[in-house]
Write a protein that holds these residues in place. Structure first.
Motif, mmCIF file in Angstrom:
data_model
loop_
_atom_site.group_PDB
_atom_site.id
_atom_site.type_symbol
_atom_site.label_atom_id
_atom_site.label_comp_id
_atom_site.label_asym_id
_atom_site.label_seq_id
_atom_site.Cartn_x
_atom_site.Cartn_y
_atom_site.Cartn_z
ATOM 1 N N TYR A 284 0.832 -1.209 0.000
ATOM 2 C CA TYR A 284 0.000 0.000 0.000
ATOM 3 C C TYR A 284 0.863 1.254 0.000
ATOM 4 C CZ TYR A 284 -3.548 3.395 1.297
ATOM 5 O OH TYR A 284 -4.380 4.493 1.300
ATOM 6 N N ASN A 286 3.699 1.703 -1.241
ATOM 7 C CA ASN A 286 4.300 1.919 -2.562
ATOM 8 C C ASN A 286 3.295 2.425 -3.591
ATOM 9 O OD1 ASN A 286 7.032 1.422 -2.234
ATOM 10 N ND2 ASN A 286 6.857 -0.777 -2.577
ATOM 11 N N GLN A 287 2.013 2.238 -3.307
ATOM 12 C CA GLN A 287 0.978 2.658 -4.264
ATOM 13 C C GLN A 287 0.382 4.020 -3.906
ATOM 14 O OE1 GLN A 287 -1.939 -0.480 -4.317
ATOM 15 N NE2 GLN A 287 -0.401 -2.073 -4.688
ATOM 16 N N ARG A 288 0.225 4.261 -2.633
ATOM 17 C CA ARG A 288 -0.434 5.485 -2.170
ATOM 18 C C ARG A 288 0.474 6.698 -2.363
ATOM 19 N NH1 ARG A 288 -5.105 8.248 -1.268
ATOM 20 N NH2 ARG A 288 -5.091 9.414 0.701
ATOM 21 N N LYS A 289 -0.021 7.728 -3.019
ATOM 22 C CA LYS A 289 0.771 8.937 -3.246
ATOM 23 C C LYS A 289 0.174 10.130 -2.497
ATOM 24 C CE LYS A 289 2.890 7.897 -7.719
ATOM 25 N NZ LYS A 289 3.115 8.365 -9.116
ATOM 26 N N GLN A 290 1.056 10.918 -1.932
ATOM 27 C CA GLN A 290 0.682 12.178 -1.292
ATOM 28 C C GLN A 290 1.784 13.193 -1.614
ATOM 29 O OE1 GLN A 290 -2.390 12.653 1.292
ATOM 30 N NE2 GLN A 290 -2.633 11.534 -0.630
ATOM 31 N N GLY A 292 2.649 14.292 -4.298
ATOM 32 C CA GLY A 292 3.360 13.913 -5.516
ATOM 33 C C GLY A 292 4.355 12.779 -5.355
ATOM 34 N N LYS A 293 4.396 12.141 -4.168
ATOM 35 C CA LYS A 293 5.336 11.041 -3.953
ATOM 36 C C LYS A 293 4.615 9.887 -3.256
ATOM 37 C CE LYS A 293 8.355 13.361 -1.516
ATOM 38 N NZ LYS A 293 9.618 13.672 -0.775
ATOM 39 N N THR A 294 5.129 8.674 -3.439
ATOM 40 C CA THR A 294 4.567 7.552 -2.688
ATOM 41 C C THR A 294 4.867 7.752 -1.213
ATOM 42 O OG1 THR A 294 6.564 6.195 -2.883
ATOM 43 C CG2 THR A 294 4.912 5.979 -4.629
ATOM 44 N N ILE A 295 3.951 7.319 -0.364
ATOM 45 C CA ILE A 295 4.182 7.527 1.069
ATOM 46 C C ILE A 295 5.337 6.675 1.577
ATOM 47 C CG2 ILE A 295 1.800 8.243 1.471
ATOM 48 C CD1 ILE A 295 1.294 5.511 2.740
ATOM 49 N N SER A 297 8.161 6.725 0.472
ATOM 50 C CA SER A 297 9.373 7.545 0.384
ATOM 51 C C SER A 297 9.530 8.493 1.572
ATOM 52 C CB SER A 297 9.364 8.366 -0.914
ATOM 53 O OG SER A 297 8.314 9.327 -0.901
ATOM 54 N N GLU A 592 8.403 -5.343 -1.021
ATOM 55 C CA GLU A 592 6.963 -5.265 -0.715
ATOM 56 C C GLU A 592 6.509 -6.478 0.104
ATOM 57 O OE1 GLU A 592 4.306 -4.439 -3.917
ATOM 58 O OE2 GLU A 592 5.071 -2.408 -4.209
#
Length: 597
Positions: A284, A286-290, A292-295, A297, A592
């Motif tokens: 999740y 790796n998929q969820r972005k906030q 402009g970046k995946t969370i 990161s 993952e």
């Protein structure tokens, strides 16, 4: 080199060797193939019907139980002579872990194969075994374990269900009730505890169609909704006298020995649940972005994944170390002897203390992992569409199952002290030797250049934490003696110290084993990192815990002296935990999934 020392509680007073521990890296091809069979069964059969199982479809659960019997899953702990596979405990532990993603169904299977079937395996007569074990191994019969009552949960020996032998000696007449019985809705065979003549705690094998035996309605639970949980009622229920399990008045031997196994297998199930939560959360993230970046990161999210993975690594190290210890103990039992089953149960009881440690640590680690998993999912983690929500609810029962964690915390130091007083381990001698050592002036050590062994500093931390435990525990015993059991806050603190010691030593031995066997392994740094993270946290906890206990034991100048000794023992250079977490999380985010070694 001295011969390695074996025995329950020995980790407190002796240093184990890496070659003494079983780790997942030791699994054979056959063990991995069996795990793959279970994994395929869960993916192909259970998960597609998971929603139906959660609606408490008895017929579906029983059908799948029988399919599990067909692949040998239900007979893993049943001797070959009675239609089972007779597998070692390391292998059955791996199967229990692998089945965990089956959620409620995994609980139904675990209750059947463990606490439901093993009382007959270990304590049944040859006639009991021949009559019931082959059918339990295939799933033709399903078992349940019946100990808890409305007025007795943790105080199992306070049971009030009564059994009276009939005048002709052919039946025991049971009256009373049981509560929260897993598998009750569809079980055929029930292991029931009652007091003969209201005094002698005993066990009975009760069949579902016994006159006078009725089953109440389903409980509406917070989690594990796909498992059956119902009360039982006995009103002059007539149990054939040859269905007494074991001896009259010896039911506690069955109940507590079986609970040892139940606690240990529960830890294996928690491990499987942790790994699933890590996989869901890393995927999740790796998929969820906030922004402009995946969370994944973001360092704070990554740190959560690192902590989750570390807890799973430590739990995995403990669980399979304990399985190996139990297998070693069982290997000393003479097979084919009349008392083989009882002796096997006693061999497992050798590590009762470690079973309780596994149960407490794994259940609380899983709660932490699934809680962080929900947090990583954010609002989605609160929605039933996402499985992490289920894992969060299902996890909570593990701290209550198989003896609450509070009861197990009281048992852990009590068992250690009892073994010491019996002369089974030199606890008092080690504590006295440490006191003499601490009275000597501290010796200053000079730097010896670069360390070649990446685990050397971690070994030093473990050694210091053992000394802290012996110092604080020794003072507590000196002050309170056998009355120490009344000081539950101190006992619980000592239990937490023992839990951290066993957890850290298990992870460290596994890491050292890899360092010795494959010093060039690309996985070695990952293992060292996770062990270091846990060691750092364990040392912090030891300091806080010990200061609190010492303040309750000593006052004034004596307290200040003890605190100065504690400070000296816990003087370590701190690790760069932030950097280490970033390295661990990078592995988890890339894969993952859970990443061991």
């Amino acid at each position: 080199m001295a011969n390695p020392v074996w025995g329950g509680g020995r980790f407190i007073v002796d240093d184990a060797l890496p070659e003494q521990v079983v780790t997942p890296e030791d699994f054979t091809e056959e063990q991995l193939m069996l795990a793959d069979t279970v994994r395929a069964f869960v993916e192909r059969e259970i998960k597609p019907r998971d929603a139906d199982i959660e609606k408490l479809d008895y017929e579906l659960t029983v059908r799948f139980m029988r399919k599990a019997g067909e692949i040998g899953l239900l007979g893993a702990d049943v001797p070959e002579a009675y239609g089972g596979l007779g597998l070692d405990k390391t292998t059955t532990t791996l199967l229990a872990e692998t089945l965990a993603p089956a959620s409620s169904f995994a609980l139904s299977v675990g209750a059947h194969t463990g606490i439901g079937t093993l009382p007959i395996v270990f304590f049944g007569t040859p006639e009991h075994k021949a009559r019931w074990l082959p059918k339990l191994a295939t799933g033709e019969l399903i078992a349940a374990y019946c100990l808890t009552e409305p007025g007795s949960g943790s105080d199992a020996l306070g049971a009030r269900t009564n059994a009276v032998l009939s005048e002709d000696g052919r039946h025991y007449i049971l009256n009373g009730s049981k509560l929260y019985i897993t598998n009750a809705g569809f079980a055929d065979l029930f292991i029931v505890y009652a007091k003969v003549d209201g005094t002698h705690f005993s066990a009975f094998i009760v069949e579902r169609d016994t006159p006078g035996f009725t089953i109440g309605p389903e409980e509406h639970k917070m989690g594990i909704k796909g498992s059956s949980t119902r009360p039982l009622f006995f009103e002059d229920a007539r149990i054939p006298s040859d269905q007494l399990l074991g001896e009259v008045g010896k039911g506690h031997l069955i109940a507590f020995n079986i609970l040892n196994i139940g606690r240990f297998k529960l830890a294996a199930g928690c491990l499987g649940g942790m790994k699933e939560a890590i996989q869901l959360s890393a995927s999740y993230a790796n998929q969820r972005k906030q922004f402009g970046k995946t969370i994944a990161s973001f360092p704070l999210i990554a740190a959560k994944l690192a902590n989750m993975n570390t807890l799973a690594y430590v739990t995995e190290s403990m669980v399979y170390r304990t399985a190996g210890l139990i297998d070693h103990s069982l290997g000393q039992v003479d097979s084919g002897q009349p008392e083989e089953g009882l002796n096997a149960a006693k061999a497992i009881a050798e590590y009762a203390l470690e079973c309780s440690i596994n149960k407490v640590f794994a259940s609380e680690a899983m709660d932490s992992v699934v809680d962080e998993g929900v947090q990583i999912h954010g609002g989605c983690g609160y929605i039933q569409e996402y499985k992490i929500e289920r894992l969060y609810r299902d996890s909570r029962i593990n701290r209550i199952f198989e003896g609450t964690n509070e009861i197990n915390r009281l048992l852990i130091p009590a068992t250690l002290l009892k073994r010491a007083l019996k002369g089974e381990l030199p606890l008092i001698e080690r504590a006295q030797a440490l006191q003499r050592e601490l009275l000597k002036p501290p010796q200053l050590s000079s730097p010896s250049g670069a360390r070649q062994d990446p685990t050397e500093s971690l070994t030093s931390i473990l050694s210091a934490l053992k000394k802290v435990f012996l110092m604080v525990g020794g003072l507590a015993v000196q002050k309170h003696g056998l009355r120490l059991e009344r000081e539950q806050e101190i006992v619980a603190a000592l239990a937490d110290g023992m839990i951290d010691l066993y957890a850290l030593e298990s992870a460290l031995l596994r890491t050292r084993k890899l360092a010795q066997s494959a010093p060039e392994s690309p996985h070695l740094q990952h293992a060292v990192d996770m062990t270091a993270l846990f060691a750092e946290d364990a040392a912090e906890r030891a300091g806080r815990r010990s200061r609190t206990v010492l303040a309750s034991l000593e006052k004034g100048e004596s307290l200040r002296l003890q605190l100065s000794v504690l400070k000296r023992l816990l003087r370590f250079d701190p690790a760069d935990a932030s950097l280490i977490r970033r390295r661990v999380s990078a592995c988890v985010i890339s894969a993952e999934s859970y990443v061991g070694i």
